[in-house]
Design an enzyme around this catalytic site. Structure first.
Site, PDB file in Angstrom:
ATOM      1  N   GLU A 130       0.880  -1.174   0.000  1.00  0.00           N
ATOM      2  CA  GLU A 130       0.000   0.000   0.000  1.00  0.00           C
ATOM      3  C   GLU A 130       0.919   1.226   0.000  1.00  0.00           C
ATOM      4  O   GLU A 130       1.136   1.867   1.014  1.00  0.00           O
ATOM      5  CB  GLU A 130      -0.924   0.011   1.218  1.00  0.00           C
ATOM      6  N   HIS A 196      -5.938   5.586  -2.683  1.00  0.00           N
ATOM      7  CA  HIS A 196      -5.187   6.765  -2.263  1.00  0.00           C
ATOM      8  C   HIS A 196      -4.949   7.647  -3.486  1.00  0.00           C
ATOM      9  O   HIS A 196      -3.821   7.969  -3.841  1.00  0.00           O
ATOM     10  CB  HIS A 196      -3.874   6.355  -1.597  1.00  0.00           C
ATOM     11  N   HIS A 217      -9.997   0.188   0.029  1.00  0.00           N
ATOM     12  CA  HIS A 217     -10.939   0.763   1.002  1.00  0.00           C
ATOM     13  C   HIS A 217     -11.810   1.872   0.395  1.00  0.00           C
ATOM     14  O   HIS A 217     -11.615   3.052   0.592  1.00  0.00           O
ATOM     15  CB  HIS A 217     -10.272   1.215   2.298  1.00  0.00           C
ATOM     16  N   GLY A 250     -18.403   0.897  11.523  1.00  0.00           N
ATOM     17  CA  GLY A 250     -19.277   1.947  12.011  1.00  0.00           C
ATOM     18  C   GLY A 250     -18.654   3.320  12.003  1.00  0.00           C
ATOM     19  O   GLY A 250     -19.289   4.287  12.429  1.00  0.00           O
ATOM     20  N   ASP A 274      -8.026  -3.509   7.475  1.00  0.00           N
ATOM     21  CA  ASP A 274      -7.075  -2.389   7.463  1.00  0.00           C
ATOM     22  C   ASP A 274      -6.552  -2.161   8.887  1.00  0.00           C
ATOM     23  O   ASP A 274      -6.251  -1.033   9.285  1.00  0.00           O
ATOM     24  CB  ASP A 274      -7.709  -1.108   6.912  1.00  0.00           C
ATOM     25  N   ALA A 309      -6.138   6.527  10.774  1.00  0.00           N
ATOM     26  CA  ALA A 309      -4.899   5.764  10.576  1.00  0.00           C
ATOM     27  C   ALA A 309      -5.198   4.272  10.693  1.00  0.00           C
ATOM     28  O   ALA A 309      -4.855   3.620  11.676  1.00  0.00           O
ATOM     29  CB  ALA A 309      -3.846   6.184  11.587  1.00  0.00           C
ATOM     30  N   GLY A 310      -5.871   3.732   9.695  1.00  0.00           N
ATOM     31  CA  GLY A 310      -6.242   2.328   9.757  1.00  0.00           C
ATOM     32  C   GLY A 310      -7.357   2.110  10.764  1.00  0.00           C
ATOM     33  O   GLY A 310      -8.086   3.033  11.144  1.00  0.00           O
TER      34      GLY A 310
END
Length: 381
Positions: A130, A196, A217, A250, A274, A309-310
């Site tokens: 990634e 990204h 994602h 969520g 992730d 951040a993830g």
């Protein structure tokens, strides 16, 4: 070694079957059925697992995660093993090891580390880069100092050092040289994901036509859906060749948007974690690559910022979020953890289903979708 699991309520992409059983010999499923037929296959050496009153699913497949249990996948073999142990307890039987953007020499070492693990551990499917070929203005939790456009030399090095275990790479197609890099990775059998990125609808479609088959994602680290500028998510929704990763916790994606995504592309949604090091651990301060991350209430943010951040997600929790908060049909939700990720990385011929000939990976869960036991490659974990 043979294992027989019986009397479960099986749910996978093939549907729901009551009173289901399967017999595994070695690391493969040999026979399946419903009812009492399992009794005919018992021997003195067979290990028996009674799944009465439990959901029985294939093992979960996470094609995008960065760590857990306080350990990062970027920190070498022992950290990877410690993090994987956490995720395996939560039903993830096969994992792609994601590496964040770092200097290319460091990434090459990471590729070799994962390749060595994959050579000895069949539950490690390989690596996911990634970065570093990501857009700076959609960098998320990646160090901007390490982001740049691809060169043919770097692409060749990455393919070579992956030793056939580089499964996936995320690329922003608008960077100079990215479309040619997509061509090279696709030719080498690597799954290319768009992510990204600041790419618009047309450029994303061009990347898909060049062979990219995944959206990293979806909705995060890219433009959203605008009525005059549809962007990469709409390009992915519109292309039956393309899978869409979703982080369902969520937080990353609203439950109603999750519901919409499943409605539009029900057999192409891939639930990922992730997850970073804080998954399965406590709130506090962590590192993601070279960056500091603060976790509060289970939400990971770059320290001192509002940048996600993830996640701190495990796949069983993603299943509960999908079925509970978003009301996704269990068959579709389980498929998004099993058959769909297997298809996304071209492993649906042997992973993701409870069928004869497939890997003997299974998860037993209670009525609330909490993991009770896990079987991987024919062995209870």
């Amino acid at each position: 070694m043979s294992v027989l699991v019986h009397s479960g309520r099986k749910v996978d992409a093939d549907g729901i079957d009551a009173d289901f059983w399967f017999l595994a010999e070695g690391d493969r499923i040999q026979r399946t059925g419903t009812g009492e037929g399992w009794r005919e296959h018992l021997t003195a050496e067979t290990e028996i697992l009674d799944a009465s009153g439990l959901w029985l699913t294939p093992g979960f497949i996470d094609i995008h995660g960065h760590g857990g249990a306080g350990h990062s996948f970027d920190d070498g073999t022992e950290s990877i093993r410690a993090a994987l142990a956490l995720h395996r307890r939560h039903g993830t039987t096969r994992s792609v090891i994601s590496l964040v953007a770092n200097p290319v020499p460091s990434l090459l070492v990471g590729l070799e580390t994962v390749a060595s693990l994959a050579d000895t551990d069949p539950l490690v499917l390989g690596s996911h880069l990634e970065g570093p070929f990501l857009a700076r203005n959609h960098r998320g939790a990646h160090n901007p100092d390490f982001l740049h456009s691809p060169t043919p030399e770097e692409v060749s090095l990455m393919i070579a050092r992956g030793r056939g275990h580089l499964v996936q790479i995320t690329i922003a197609p608008e960077l100079p040289g990215s479309l040619e890099a997509i061509d090279a990775f696709v030719a080498a059998g690597v799954v290319v994901a768009v992510g990204h990125t600041d790419a618009d609808l047309a450029l994303t479609r061009e990347a898909f036509d060049r062979g990219a088959t995944l959206l990293t994602h979806a909705f995060n680290a890219m433009a959203g859906i605008r009525h005059r500028e549809p962007g990469p998510v709409v390009a992915a929704f519109d292309d039956p060749r393309v899978g869409l990763e979703l982080i369902v916790d969520g937080f990353h994606v609203h439950p109603d948007v999750v519901k919409m995504a499943f409605r539009i592309a029900p057999d192409r949604i891939v639930l990922i974690t992730d997850a970073m090091a804080a998954a399965g651990s406590v709130d506090g301060h962590y590192r993601l690559g070279t960056l500091n991350v603060s976790v509060t209430g289970g939400r990971a943010m770059l320290s001192g910022t509002s940048t996600i951040a993830g996640s701190t997600l495990t796949q069983d929790a993603a299943l509960r979020w999908a079925v509970g908060a978003s009301g996704i049909d269990p068959v579709l939700a389980v498929a998004a953890l099993t058959a769909n990720p297997a298809r996304a990385i071209r492993r649906d011929h042997d992973l993701g289903y409870l069928r004869p000939g497939y890997a003997a990976d299974a998860v037993l869960l209670d009525a609330d979708w909490a993991v009770q036991s896990v079987l991987a490659a024919g062995r209870p974990l």
